[in-house]
Design an enzyme around this catalytic site. Structure first.
Site, PDB file in Angstrom:
ATOM      1  N   ARG A   1      35.740-134.221  -2.823  1.00 54.58           N
ATOM      2  CA  ARG A   1      37.099-134.254  -2.279  1.00 54.58           C
ATOM      3  C   ARG A   1      37.741-135.582  -2.633  1.00 54.58           C
ATOM      4  O   ARG A   1      37.059-136.571  -2.911  1.00 54.58           O
ATOM      5  CB  ARG A   1      37.099-134.057  -0.763  1.00 54.58           C
TER       6      ARG A   1
ATOM      7  N   ASN B   1      37.599-146.678  -1.477  1.00 55.64           N
ATOM      8  CA  ASN B   1      38.689-146.864  -0.520  1.00 55.64           C
ATOM      9  C   ASN B   1      39.624-147.942  -1.019  1.00 55.64           C
ATOM     10  O   ASN B   1      39.253-148.795  -1.798  1.00 55.64           O
ATOM     11  CB  ASN B   1      38.148-147.200   0.871  1.00 55.64           C
TER      12      ASN B   1
ATOM     13  N   ASP C   1      36.774-150.387   4.392  1.00 61.54           N
ATOM     14  CA  ASP C   1      37.478-149.109   4.259  1.00 61.54           C
ATOM     15  C   ASP C   1      38.898-149.389   3.762  1.00 61.54           C
ATOM     16  O   ASP C   1      39.075-150.040   2.741  1.00 61.54           O
ATOM     17  CB  ASP C   1      37.449-148.366   5.601  1.00 61.54           C
TER      18      ASP C   1
ATOM     19  N   GLU D   1      43.536-141.878   8.433  1.00 61.08           N
ATOM     20  CA  GLU D   1      43.458-142.694   7.218  1.00 61.08           C
ATOM     21  C   GLU D   1      44.826-142.762   6.561  1.00 61.08           C
ATOM     22  O   GLU D   1      45.806-142.214   7.068  1.00 61.08           O
ATOM     23  CB  GLU D   1      42.448-142.059   6.235  1.00 61.08           C
TER      24      GLU D   1
ATOM     25  N   ASN E   1      39.884-138.964  -1.671  1.00 66.94           N
ATOM     26  CA  ASN E   1      39.849-139.873  -0.532  1.00 66.94           C
ATOM     27  C   ASN E   1      41.109-140.743  -0.546  1.00 66.94           C
ATOM     28  O   ASN E   1      42.211-140.229  -0.711  1.00 66.94           O
ATOM     29  CB  ASN E   1      38.553-140.695  -0.569  1.00 66.94           C
TER      30      ASN E   1
END
Length: 292
Positions: A100, A148, A196, A15, A102
């Site tokens: 968490r 995202n 995404d 990513e 991202n």
């Protein structure tokens, strides 16, 4: 338009790929690894740092060679050249469920924007945070499931943000002077798969990695689908433009039987270029004397 995967690496959750003045960088989120891609397109990725927590994305820090701002663990940190960290804030540390960070990026005004999500992708548990020039971390949006992006236009007055679990990309007006967000509108809704990572090209079109479909799609500024790039990997996760090269990260995580290209980094040549990722401009000290 054809994508190639020439490097031998296969990432668990590739990513946060960004073309920066320091090179092409990306992360393997769950492994906490910050990686750089050598100029040789067939060479393996090189590790710049490894954190003991998930690493969502980074941006270079202006006027601080080798220093990065990172969306990592439960917050935001400055990552020094020696790999030590200095936390600016850990706003998700006391959340009612395990969280968490991202995806994240800097905007053209030099602020840093980072999303958070629950490990179990609990509905509406995620948020979007903004890091101002003085290092102040502010929650600006909540109720997101899996954020995202974000991705910004070159003038900084428009932000695209995906809520992947809900299959939607929203477009927000941004005041570059204050960073205030205006009322959003739905830019794209994806019926199959999940939007995404994203990047905006020189014509204002948005390339979107669509997780679960093996495709990366270019949408025009009015939301119309312009073209689709198909990959031999099911889970595209991140995209960036290095001038006329579109780089794509993919993931193996969650696949019962990953194929030979799942987790690979792909590159395709496109006809509309992009620009380097923006740097975070920090007014305070970027030193990180102790790892934490």
């Amino acid at each position: 338009m054809r994508a190639e995967a020439l490097r031998p690496d296969r990432l668990e959750l590739g990513e946060g790929i960004r073309w920066t003045e320091r090179g092409l960088v990306l992360v393997d989120i769950l492994a906490g690894r910050l990686l750089i891609a050598p100029d040789n397109p067939t060479a393996p990725l090189k590790q710049l740092a490894q954190l003991p927590v998930p690493l969502g994305a980074v941006a270079p820090v202006a006027d601080a060679p080798g220093t990065w701002i990172a969306a990592a663990g439960t917050g935001i940190s400055l990552l020094a050249p020696n790999g030590s960290t200095r936390w600016l804030a850990q706003p998700e540390a006391d959340a009612p469920r395990p969280m968490r960070m991202n995806d994240a990026t800097a905007d053209p005004s030099g602020r840093f924007w980072a999303g958070s999500m629950a490990y179990d992708a609990h509905e509406g548990a995620g948020s979007l945070y903004r890091v101002d020039h003085d290092g102040t971390v502010t929650r600006v949006l909540d109720g997101i499931t899996v954020p995202n992006g974000p991705a910004f236009t070159a003038d900084g007055d428009t932000m695209y943000l995906a809520d992947s679990a809900r299959g939607v990309v929203r477009r927000y007006p941004v005041d570059p002077a204050t960073a205030d967000l205006g009322t959003p509108e739905v830019f794209v809704t994806v019926d199959e798969g999940s939007p995404d990572g994203m990047v905006v090209d020189a014509e204002g079109a948005v390339w979107v990695a669509v997780w679960g479909t093996g495709t990366v799609r270019r949408y025009l500024p009015d939301g119309r689908l312009d073209r689709t790039l198909r990959l031999p990997a099911l889970q595209p996760a991140g995209v960036c433009l290095q001038e006329d090269l579109l780089h794509i990260t993919t993931a193996r995580v969650g696949l019962a039987a990953p194929g030979p290209y799942d987790g690979a980094v792909f590159t395709a040549r496109v006809d509309v270029p992009g620009r380097p990722a923006d740097a975070y401009r920090h007014q305070g000290s970027t030193s990180a004397p102790e790892a934490s």
